[in-house]
Design an enzyme around this catalytic site. Sequence first.
Site, PDB file in Angstrom:
ATOM      1  N   CYS A 171       0.835  -1.194   0.000  1.00 23.00           N
ATOM      2  CA  CYS A 171       0.000   0.000   0.000  1.00 23.00           C
ATOM      3  C   CYS A 171       0.868   1.240   0.000  1.00 23.00           C
ATOM      4  O   CYS A 171       2.102   1.166   0.035  1.00 23.00           O
ATOM      5  CB  CYS A 171      -0.934   0.013   1.214  1.00 23.00           C
ATOM      6  N   CYS A 174       3.393   1.512   2.821  1.00 22.16           N
ATOM      7  CA  CYS A 174       4.643   0.777   2.585  1.00 22.16           C
ATOM      8  C   CYS A 174       5.595   1.620   1.746  1.00 22.16           C
ATOM      9  O   CYS A 174       6.789   1.728   2.035  1.00 22.16           O
ATOM     10  CB  CYS A 174       4.361  -0.541   1.870  1.00 22.16           C
ATOM     11  N   ASP A 193       9.681  25.586 -33.076  1.00 23.59           N
ATOM     12  CA  ASP A 193      10.741  25.964 -34.000  1.00 23.59           C
ATOM     13  C   ASP A 193      10.156  25.890 -35.406  1.00 23.59           C
ATOM     14  O   ASP A 193       9.292  25.058 -35.678  1.00 23.59           O
ATOM     15  CB  ASP A 193      11.919  24.996 -33.854  1.00 23.59           C
ATOM     16  N   ASP A 228      13.290  19.973 -33.523  1.00 24.29           N
ATOM     17  CA  ASP A 228      13.820  18.739 -34.086  1.00 24.29           C
ATOM     18  C   ASP A 228      15.324  18.743 -34.277  1.00 24.29           C
ATOM     19  O   ASP A 228      15.928  17.698 -34.510  1.00 24.29           O
ATOM     20  CB  ASP A 228      13.151  18.440 -35.444  1.00 24.29           C
ATOM     21  N   ASP A 241      18.150  22.956 -31.299  1.00 26.57           N
ATOM     22  CA  ASP A 241      16.960  23.080 -30.453  1.00 26.57           C
ATOM     23  C   ASP A 241      17.153  22.418 -29.094  1.00 26.57           C
ATOM     24  O   ASP A 241      16.359  22.642 -28.186  1.00 26.57           O
ATOM     25  CB  ASP A 241      15.734  22.444 -31.132  1.00 26.57           C
TER      26      ASP A 241
END
Length: 884
Positions: free
Chosen positions: A12, A15, A449, A653, A657
Amino acid sequence: MVKKYRITGMTCAACQANVERAVRKLDGVSDVSVNLLTGKMTLALDEKVQQEAGIFEAVEKAGYGIAPEADAGIDQKRDSGTGAQALIDERRRETRAIKRRLIFSVVLMIPLMWLSMGHMIALPVPAFLSGHANAVTFIVFQMVIALSVMLINHQFFISGFKGLLHRAPNMNTLIAIGSAAAFLFGLFALVRVGNGLAAGDKELVGHYLHQLYFESAAMILVFITVGKMLESKAKGKTSEALSGLIELTPQSALVMRGEERVEVAASDLRPGDRVVLLPGSRVPCDGVIVEGRTSVDEQAMTGESIPVEKTVGDHVTSATINGNGTVIFEATRTGSDTTLSQMIRLMEEASSSKAPVARLADRVAGVFVPVVMAIALVTLIVWLLVGQSAELAFSMAISVLVISCPCALGLATPVAIMVATGKGARCGILIKSGEALEDAGSLSTIVFDKTGTLTVGLPEVTEIMVSDERKDWTDEDVLSLAASLEAMSEHPLAGAILRAAENRGLTGRAGIGQFAAVPGRGIKGQFDDGREVFLGSAAYMEELGYRNHGLFRAADSLSARGRTILFLAADGSLIGFIAVVDQLKPTSAAAVERLRKRGLKVVMLTGDRKATAEAIGRELGDVEVIAEVLPTDKAEVIDRLRGEYNLVAMVGDGINDAPALARADVGMAIGAGSDIAIESADIVLVRNELSDAVTAVELSRKTLRIIKQNLFWAFFYNAIAIPLAAGAFYMPFGIRLTPMIGALAMSCSSIFVVLNALRLRAFKPLETVRASAEEEPLEVLVGQNLQSGRGRAEEENKAVQSSGRDGREYPGEDVMEQTTILKVEGMMCAHCTGRVEKALKALPGVADASADLEEKQVTIKSDGTVSREQFVRAVTDAGYEVIG
């Protein structure tokens, strides 16, 4: 150093909190994160201060098992899916074990409930168990059955009392104390019945015969086991996406050894192996085709159902399916380095991570069980003090113990994250962490971008203009010299110039040495005779002291139409410029519109001059344009936007960047981009589709709603259930809960949280964004039909068109046959190309249309009266998609 461990024995949220608290106290340990759902712990360890032995000791002292993740049978270099498969197998074993316990427990509960409650519905009881004379036998019989059920479910008691001894009570502690207390009260009732029989007190015997609580002691365990069974099955469904990815991994591969084909285990493949791919087989690793042609179904990786044609030099990706051709490819990434393995690893890491929204639940879980135990004790004392019977007070206290549910707190977040990351993977979206998932759902601004993200990334030359002062230069001279310089550059615009030169047959290159790139400005080189040549932006030319007002005015006019202008300077003056356009992706404008409708501010970030960027911004719609940004300044712009707009995402990409992606609250990398960008990002869009950025935001928002609903339910349930079980409504309304009802309610609470999270499996992204047919077309001319700078520019601005330094007008050239090239997705055979050609030739003004299946493009010759919009519509109506 980041370390990962497998933790066993957790049941649980308490724990989970106990393990985190025990390890966090150690010196040299930071960033401790324990995941209840996956049973994993990750932490940052300073081995100069703390050794692993100290971590092992702390966890074991808290009452739990621990093992390094590698010791759990995971060989990362050979098969990164082994760890995930081990987790899935462990869950299946757990479900089977719980099912066996449940079956045996239910079988025993039938006679126990018959004996304890059968009299309520007039069920017959065997003669040797009926009557006061057989009272002891009757009680002992129930006691033995109840004890058998308790032994079958001994895990609750071992875990519960172990946690109590280590001063780290958990959910099992509450269950164990509640069940044991009921059993002990039954033993007390047995003693009192014995006393009554010895004293001949039939009233005492009759009273305690109906206060045994043996059925409660057993039924609590049965109801909890039922809940655990359903919860285990539901949790198994959360990892179906992960399991599906693992099942995509081929077990064997055909490898060329000399002239022979040898079958080897896929895990034994190494980079450089030449792998044979037969029709219908699954690709075992990433590689590059060196022999043959085929089509590959990449739906497992990208979600696209249309097979992609592949030939020599093309990449193939692990887990995709070969079509009807046989090819040989050279392995480039194997084992844990393949695309599939990386997807599995990202999903595992995301599933094991936590969202910040779960921190409150973690803090509550850390003190939840001790508080509940205190409430149960207070309940017992209060009811005794107000004069109620010991049986009532005892029943109320047990109900408090068994109705409280720390499980719901622990499961509220991880099950939702696991389902969401799995659903994202099926949509081509890889989410790396729970924090990224939460932040993406709370974004206020998203920054794109331009090049390669909003645009196709394949720019084309559209116009060439030569200065009036350099009549000794022609368009071909300008293009040839620019190509000589760009041949040494890796910038995307270099490809446009080189392709244009090749189309015109300009294959000769001037001798240029001492090449250098000036970031954000342009490039420069030196002729063999020492003369310098420069190619770049207007700002670069002005920095160098080169000015030509006529060229600059013409360039401004073209910039307003979205062209990027590259000025060429040599021999101490400006020679001319080349105009280039990088068209928007067909889905960009619609994706931006979808984001705006969801309340997000959209920003376009580019190094282009302001006029060019604003023209592209107008095509996209209502976006903020930030232009003339140097690659090195992108991260600073993101920092400024974060200060203005709170949570900011960056979508890009390229390598340049990467800093901005890392600096943004959420970095989204296009899957077709650079490895560095992907590594820096929090979310990877596998399919190179901007619509997936919208889908990622939608999925994150829905996941965040589910998590908040789960947390609200977990807190609300306990806030209502515990006072109800304590008897808060007993005195005024006569409402009370028995321990059995409390146990059933607790199980239902955990099940509700898991089932609510599973609703994410039904998530569907909105309709795929299609190309907008209303945008103003940009005509891209190729080959001999490039527009001449002397003869063509904007008709609506003739005062500037083809102007020299003095602004004089020059007559335009006669309209020539126009050639347009469209990139078309979906053509798979000669029948497909025939349909596309037929649809285009049917348009008035089209002289010819020729489709190239291998290049997936259509070359159209027209008289210039047909717009690109009409071409796109004709191809779309024929059942195919224009992608560039």
